[in-house]
Design an enzyme around this catalytic site. Sequence first.
Site: not given
Ligand SMILES: Cc1cc2nc3c(=O)[nH]c(=O)nc-3n(C[C@H](O)[C@H](O)[C@H](O)COP(=O)(O)OP(=O)(O)OC[C@H]3O[C@@H](n4cnc5c(N)ncnc54)[C@H](O)[C@@H]3O)c2cc1C
Length: 383
Positions: A124, A157, A339, A365
Amino acid sequence: MDFALSPEQQDLIALARDFARKEIAPEVAAYDREERFPIEIIRKAAGLGLMGGVVPTEYGGAGLDHKTYALVVEEVSRVCHIVGVAMTLASGLVGNSVFAFGTEEQKRRYLAPLARGEAFGAAGVTEARSGTDVSDMDTVCRKDGSDYVLTGAKMWISFLDVAEWFLTFAHLGVDERTGRKRICAFVVDRDLPGVSVHPLQNKFGFRPLKTGELVLEDVRVPADALVGEEGRGFAVAMNAVENGRLGVATRAVGLAQASVDAAVEYSKDRVVFQQPIARFQMVQKMLADAIVGTEAARLLVLRLADLKDRGERARSYASMAKMYASDVAMQAAIAAFQIHGAYGVSDEYPVGRYLRDAKVFQIVEGNNELHRALIAEGSTGIR
Ligand SMILES: Cc1cc2nc3c(=O)[nH]c(=O)nc-3n(C[C@H](O)[C@H](O)[C@H](O)COP(=O)(O)OP(=O)(O)OC[C@H]3O[C@@H](n4cnc5c(N)ncnc54)[C@H](O)[C@@H]3O)c2cc1C
């Protein structure tokens, strides 16, 4: 780097391949469609000893080296990377944090059942507002006697349906000296008062995983739920990123290989203009790029695994492997879908699932933009 595999390594990889083909392949399309976590398959994988990864045998693990672990996870992920992610729980962020920072009691109580595949834990970390900027979390904890009381919510999560406990993070306020939040890591049992979960429905990808919100409403935990030192929880999260990224990268290689396999087979079978489409040079280009990309991504994963086996720091390689493998998975999935032509759109073929999941791999990740920045910063030293 030595690419030769011992007879024991080859046997284990063959076991994983055989298991994936016989037990997972006939079921995966249905459980993906139904958004159902294949718990019965995980139990069988546990019975074969496939869940223990790099966790030492004294804590219920398989005690594998990182290279063997990566190749075994890839084999399974070639058929279903959701079973693959379950196989990485004990070795990745969830289990590795407890292994590296947990007390002996925490290792016995939480890590060992996870490594044996008897119980699930979940990570989490992410929150709705702070997203990628994990250290800017809003979830707080306060001390009450020797207990901690946690309040806040985590978002996105996974394993919400099956996790019996969560490795999660909360802060004790801002440290005046450093200006940083004093983050603490905890193991929080699912059945504690104040813990609730709210899974999302009909996700675009990673559908068999129940992913969504973990709410912590004045959740009281004893002092022995703390993982590592009070206020040093960010180090717990960061310690495991190399293992976490190795797991994601090797699953992405498995997915890329699945796309290559599907594209190769279909291009040989599909005949238009009186010839298999594999004879068209532009189809060959798509195939060749996907094949080379997948092999290159695999080599990066093995390089990362090799560094881990030598006990060397591998932060930049972890970013390279995660970023490149997920980009290649996306490229290979697009090629496989193209394809397949119209048939790619039908769920008679798996390439639609590959495409949806490959996109998600570029985000989880650490999104790939973040990894590009980390790789460049690692070389220039300029942040
Ligand atoms: C199916 C799924 C399963 C998941 N499982 C888990 C889990 O089990 N536990 C958990 O804790 N999390 C989990 N996550 C969360 C996942 O790790 C986050 O979605 C991810 O870390 C990105 O955070 P955000 O979606 O809020 O993107 P944001 O931080 O809002 O970023 C949005 C976009 O901004 C850009 N951006 C952000 N930061 C930067 C930077 N430093 N430099 C350049 N560009 C940037 C990128 O293009 C990014 O895609 C999961 C997500 C999904 C979709």
